[in-house]
Design a protein around this motif. Structure first.
Motif, short mmCIF file in Angstrom:
data_model
loop_
_atom_site.label_atom_id
_atom_site.label_comp_id
_atom_site.label_asym_id
_atom_site.label_seq_id
_atom_site.Cartn_x
_atom_site.Cartn_y
_atom_site.Cartn_z
N PRO A 60 16.64 -10.07 11.46
CA PRO A 60 15.41 -9.35 10.99
C PRO A 60 15.88 -9.26 9.95
CG PRO A 60 16.17 -8.69 13.47
CD PRO A 60 17.13 -9.41 13.16
N LEU A 61 14.30 -8.96 9.28
CA LEU A 61 14.30 -8.66 8.00
C LEU A 61 13.07 -7.99 7.57
CD1 LEU A 61 15.27 -9.02 4.80
CD2 LEU A 61 13.43 -10.74 4.23
N VAL A 62 13.61 -6.76 7.60
CA VAL A 62 12.82 -5.18 6.91
C VAL A 62 12.87 -5.56 5.68
CG1 VAL A 62 12.07 -3.00 7.65
CG2 VAL A 62 13.49 -3.59 9.19
N MET A 63 11.34 -4.56 4.98
CA MET A 63 11.14 -4.91 3.47
C MET A 63 11.01 -3.23 4.27
SD MET A 63 9.93 -8.09 2.18
CE MET A 63 11.10 -10.11 2.06
N SER A 64 10.94 -2.84 2.30
CA SER A 64 9.81 -1.24 2.25
C SER A 64 9.22 -1.68 0.83
CB SER A 64 11.00 -0.11 2.20
OG SER A 64 12.07 -0.31 1.51
N SER A 96 5.61 -11.88 3.48
CA SER A 96 5.09 -12.96 4.76
C SER A 96 6.17 -13.15 5.64
CB SER A 96 4.34 -14.27 4.68
OG SER A 96 4.92 -15.05 3.74
N ARG A 97 7.60 -13.01 4.78
CA ARG A 97 8.98 -13.53 5.51
C ARG A 97 9.77 -12.15 5.83
NH1 ARG A 97 6.85 -17.19 2.84
NH2 ARG A 97 7.29 -19.46 2.41
N ALA A 98 8.91 -11.13 5.48
CA ALA A 98 9.53 -10.05 6.22
C ALA A 98 9.31 -9.62 7.93
CB ALA A 98 9.11 -9.25 5.26
N ASP A 99 10.40 -9.72 8.68
CA ASP A 99 9.62 -9.33 9.96
C ASP A 99 8.81 -8.09 10.47
OD1 ASP A 99 10.58 -11.58 11.96
OD2 ASP A 99 12.74 -10.37 10.42
N LEU A 100 9.25 -7.02 9.15
CA LEU A 100 8.08 -5.80 9.35
C LEU A 100 8.63 -5.27 7.42
CD1 LEU A 100 6.55 -3.03 9.97
CD2 LEU A 100 8.76 -2.63 10.07
N THR A 101 7.17 -4.85 7.31
CA THR A 101 6.76 -4.36 5.44
C THR A 101 6.62 -2.49 5.80
OG1 THR A 101 6.52 -6.38 4.49
CG2 THR A 101 5.59 -4.39 3.66
N LEU A 102 7.84 -2.07 4.85
CA LEU A 102 7.77 -0.17 5.73
C LEU A 102 6.72 -0.14 4.31
CD1 LEU A 102 10.36 1.04 7.09
CD2 LEU A 102 8.00 0.01 8.10
N VAL A 103 5.98 0.50 4.19
CA VAL A 103 4.96 1.26 3.05
C VAL A 103 5.16 2.40 3.20
CG1 VAL A 103 3.81 -0.24 2.43
CG2 VAL A 103 2.13 1.50 3.55
N THR A 104 4.57 4.05 2.53
CA THR A 104 4.33 5.07 2.09
C THR A 104 3.63 5.78 2.50
OG1 THR A 104 4.76 5.39 0.30
CG2 THR A 104 6.76 5.19 0.83
N SER A 105 2.32 4.98 3.03
CA SER A 105 1.15 5.72 2.83
C SER A 105 0.68 5.55 4.08
CB SER A 105 0.61 6.79 1.74
OG SER A 105 0.06 5.60 1.19
N PRO A 106 -0.41 5.35 4.80
CA PRO A 106 -2.28 4.57 5.40
C PRO A 106 -2.56 4.25 4.26
CG PRO A 106 -1.65 6.81 6.39
CD PRO A 106 -0.75 6.60 5.22
N GLN A 107 -2.82 4.46 2.87
CA GLN A 107 -3.96 3.98 2.40
C GLN A 107 -2.93 2.82 0.44
OE1 GLN A 107 -2.74 7.04 2.32
NE2 GLN A 107 -5.38 7.88 2.33
N LEU A 112 -2.34 -2.76 1.35
CA LEU A 112 -1.44 -4.77 1.75
C LEU A 112 -2.42 -5.60 2.90
CD1 LEU A 112 0.66 -3.36 0.05
CD2 LEU A 112 2.47 -3.93 1.38
N VAL A 113 -2.51 -4.92 3.89
CA VAL A 113 -2.73 -5.77 4.99
C VAL A 113 -4.46 -6.05 4.84
CG1 VAL A 113 -4.03 -5.36 7.66
CG2 VAL A 113 -1.80 -4.59 6.93
N ALA A 114 -5.46 -5.95 3.49
CA ALA A 114 -6.50 -6.18 3.54
C ALA A 114 -6.35 -7.61 1.73
CB ALA A 114 -7.07 -4.91 2.87
N GLU A 115 -4.92 -7.61 1.73
CA GLU A 115 -4.27 -8.34 0.59
C GLU A 115 -4.20 -9.48 0.82
OE1 GLU A 115 -5.31 -9.08 -2.42
OE2 GLU A 115 -6.38 -7.11 -2.71
N GLY A 116 -4.21 -9.85 2.75
CA GLY A 116 -3.05 -10.45 3.36
C GLY A 116 -1.39 -10.20 4.01
N ILE A 117 -0.85 -9.14 3.62
CA ILE A 117 0.27 -8.98 3.68
C ILE A 117 0.19 -8.56 5.43
CG2 ILE A 117 2.12 -7.84 3.47
CD1 ILE A 117 1.45 -7.60 0.89
N PRO A 118 0.79 -9.61 5.88
CA PRO A 118 1.15 -9.21 7.81
C PRO A 118 2.31 -8.28 8.14
CG PRO A 118 2.39 -11.13 7.27
CD PRO A 118 1.79 -10.80 5.66
N ARG A 119 2.04 -7.58 9.59
CA ARG A 119 3.04 -7.33 9.29
C ARG A 119 4.05 -5.59 9.07
NH1 ARG A 119 4.17 -12.30 10.56
NH2 ARG A 119 5.69 -12.01 8.57
N VAL A 120 2.63 -4.36 8.71
CA VAL A 120 2.89 -3.85 7.83
C VAL A 120 2.63 -2.41 8.49
CG1 VAL A 120 2.27 -2.17 5.34
CG2 VAL A 120 1.65 -5.56 6.08
#
Length: 141
Positions: A60-64, A96-107, A112-120
């Protein structure tokens, strides 16, 4: 920590960047280490290498996500028409190639989700003060 050969990016010359080429030192390190997952920060040139290694190794690939690229695109490349739109396209392709993208805030997750980035999901900064309470201090450690 292992270092790989880097280069200076003209728009961001304060740090050295790498994509693990030509030496592919990361491949040898990962082959020996055999990780359960690969974590890489984004944006950066190393994300492309991480995508490749994660797929080849079937881990798995996790991106922050730490630097809001579309804002940088507007600030540094605003003279290029559509710079922000191009950066969003790049981010969608990479994340979209990451199994999970981590961000530092709900905003940021919402954007990112609104821009079409999955699994955030949100990776909150800070310390769990119940788990890491001073009452657990040990002189033996």
């Amino acid at each position: 920590i292992r270092h790989t050969q880097g280069f200076t990016f003209p728009l961001y010359n304060q740090i050295s960047l790498t994509c693990d080429l030509p030496e592919m030192k990361g491949a040898r390190i990962l082959e020996r280490f055999r990780p359960d997952l690969i974590h890489v920060t984004s944006p950066g040139f190393l994300v492309f290498t991480a995508i490749f290694y994660a797929r080849v190794m079937c881990v798995p690939l996790v991106m922050s996500y730490h630097t809001h690229l579309p804002v940088y695109a507007d600030n540094y490349l605003g003279f290029i028409p559509g710079a922000s739109r191009i950066s969003w396209s790049l981010l969608r392709w990479v994340h979209s190639r990451a199994d999970l993208t981590l961000v530092t805030s709900p905003q940021m997750k919402e954007e990112l989700v609104a821009e079409g980035i999955p699994r955030v999901d949100v990776w909150r900064k800070g310390i769990d003060t119940e788990r890491f309470d001073p009452k657990f201090k040990s002189q033996d450690m």
